[in-house]
Each structure stands twice: as structure tokens, then as C-alpha cells.
Design an enzyme around this catalytic site. Sequence first.
Site, PDB file in Angstrom:
ATOM      1  N   TYR A 147       0.826  -1.199   0.000  1.00  0.00           N
ATOM      2  CA  TYR A 147       0.000   0.000   0.000  1.00  0.00           C
ATOM      3  C   TYR A 147       0.864   1.255   0.000  1.00  0.00           C
ATOM      4  O   TYR A 147       0.544   2.247  -0.665  1.00  0.00           O
ATOM      5  CB  TYR A 147      -0.925  -0.004   1.218  1.00  0.00           C
ATOM      6  CG  TYR A 147      -1.797   1.240   1.322  1.00  0.00           C
ATOM      7  CD1 TYR A 147      -2.616   1.629   0.270  1.00  0.00           C
ATOM      8  CD2 TYR A 147      -1.797   2.020   2.480  1.00  0.00           C
ATOM      9  CE1 TYR A 147      -3.419   2.761   0.361  1.00  0.00           C
ATOM     10  CE2 TYR A 147      -2.593   3.147   2.585  1.00  0.00           C
ATOM     11  CZ  TYR A 147      -3.396   3.514   1.524  1.00  0.00           C
ATOM     12  OH  TYR A 147      -4.183   4.644   1.624  1.00  0.00           O
ATOM     13  N   GLU A 331     -14.165  -1.430   6.483  1.00  0.00           N
ATOM     14  CA  GLU A 331     -14.107  -0.083   5.908  1.00  0.00           C
ATOM     15  C   GLU A 331     -15.389   0.148   5.130  1.00  0.00           C
ATOM     16  O   GLU A 331     -15.923  -0.774   4.497  1.00  0.00           O
ATOM     17  CB  GLU A 331     -12.892   0.063   4.990  1.00  0.00           C
ATOM     18  CG  GLU A 331     -12.790   1.422   4.309  1.00  0.00           C
ATOM     19  CD  GLU A 331     -11.471   1.619   3.567  1.00  0.00           C
ATOM     20  OE1 GLU A 331     -10.415   1.337   4.169  1.00  0.00           O
ATOM     21  OE2 GLU A 331     -11.511   2.024   2.394  1.00  0.00           O
TER      22      GLU A 331
END
Length: 344
Positions: A147, A331
Site C-alpha cells: 500500500y 471499511e
Amino acid sequence: MRPQDEPSSSHLRVERLSLPDSLALATDRKAPFAALGYGTPHGVAWMPTVNARVLSPRGAMADVWHVTGPNIESGTTGIARWRTDGHWLLGAIDLDEATEKQGLAELAHRAYRDLFKTLDQAGAPHLQRIWNYLPQINADGGGLERYRQFNAGRQEAFLEAGRAAFEGAPAACALGIHQGALSIRFLAGQQAPLPVENPRQVSAYRYPETYGPRSPTFSRAALSDIGDGNIALFISGTASIVGHETVHHGDVLEQTRETLRNLQAVVTAANERGTAKFSLASLDCVVYVRHPADTEAVRDIIEGTLGADAPMARHAVYLEADICRSDLLVEIEAHTVAAGRLRA
């Protein structure tokens, strides 16, 4: 790229539909403007898909975007595929690391470079919303988490293109998929959206260097005038973060509750930026769950907080995905529309 007889403006509208209902809109060789599919087939040109396992009982779904412009054109710019009516544009990029033989930072930079070329050529220069999906988001990419590699390539492309990489960055999410390519989906238009931040959180582009050499490039949300007297609220991927730190480690129930508190804070902040009034219960959301076994518990928290009949609860799409931090279990990203106007 823009049709010669384009209208001076075009209104945008979005609806969440089942896969059969979405496909039924394409008749007599005329398809809707574009769609973002969840668990949908890969071969539908106007419906780029999110390559993640659907955990919702209703199965494959799509957010179908409609425009009032009469002429829709489609094509490619480098590796970017797009559809535009000359005012709005929805694009898709897919890059397979195994095929391309490049690292993730290089691929992200290349993808965003072509994304920005597309916007410049299309006359739809302003990003409204971006969706990023990358395999093994939390894995080690040779000394740097994948990421963080993605963030480095993305931000470099923003800076090279002279785009807002900090204040004014578009709304976005970045999730880890379990298979497939680096996938980017993006919505753009002719007017810049109004960024919105969450007062409970440090802005992502201001995270300390402990989260990587380059900060994530997105605002917590964005408000967009989509025409016909309506304002769209695009909420970025939102999780159990207060300040810049993850809270409620290992507790998916409390992480879901904290995520809902953050979503409410964003909605409240957005309501202060114009006359359009949004509510948490009205959001069309995508809920990303790291562990599929947690799906029912997450759903119970959402329904218990808002009521099972709330649009957010009834219309939610649940997908299996890894979150951008290994200690985050859930999320939520969302959009909704309300009548009103933005304040200058």
C-alpha cells in the site's frame, strides 16, 4: 474526444441495481452511460467490475450512472478505458503485475499518468471520485508495504501532473483484493468538487511519516454539483481511525461502530458546506470486510444503529477485501444525493 454537439451541461444520476436489472437497461444496442459493478461479469464494456467476492445475500450489484447528454462516446487513452458524454467521464484501468513486469509503485505511477491524460483530452479535467483496488495490499513489497508503494507512485503522478495531492485531493478508497490486477475506477467532470474533511481525523494527506514515505492522496469526502439542482456527496473509504491512529484493535464490532461515528462526522461536515442536507441513513454504501465470517456481525451493527429499513442498511453491498492497514477489519465508502447548492 468530446462530441461536437454536446450540451452545455449534463445532469448526472446514479442508482444501485441488481445485476439482472442493470443488464436489462442495455437494450437495442444502447447501454447506460456507465456503471461500477460489484461481482459482475468482466465482459460488459460499460460496467467495469470490482474484482472482489460479494458477501451480500442479494449477490452481484451495480451502481449505474445516467447522464442527460444525448451523445456518449467511448474509447481508450493509453491503458485507460473511458466513456464520456462530453461533460462527465467514467474510466477504468487494469494492470496485471505479472504481465507488466513492473513494481507496484511504477504501475501506480503509470496508471495515474494515463488517467490524467484521459481527463485532459476529454475536457473533463476534475476528478470527482476514485476507487483503487490492488492485490495483497498489506504484503511486504521488498522492504516497503505494498500500500505504501502504491501511495508513492500515486502521489508522484499527482505532483507531476500539477494536480492537488494534498488540500483539494479527490475522494478515494484503496482496498486489497485477493486476485486480479491493479484496478482503478474514476469519475470526472468539468467542475471541481468541494473537498470535505473529518474533524475527528487527521487529513490522510497529513499523516506522519510513520505511515510511509508518501502520504495517501485523498480527501475524506467531496461534494459535487451534478446538475438539476442536486449535490452528490462522495465519501472516501472510512474506518476505525481517530486522529491518525487505529482504535479498537481486534474488535470488529467496535470498529464498525467507530466507522459509523466517522461517517456521521463527515456527513455533518458536508451539511455545513451548502444547502443540501444529507443523512447517514440515506447513504448507499459499500462495506468492505476483511474476514467474511464477520459479515453478519457488521451488518447487525449497521442495522441496529440505523434500523433495518434504513436505505443504508437495505442497499448496502458487502465485499470481501483487505483494508489498507492490517489492523483494520472493516471499511465503508458511500455516496448519496440531495437537493441543494454549494456555498462559495
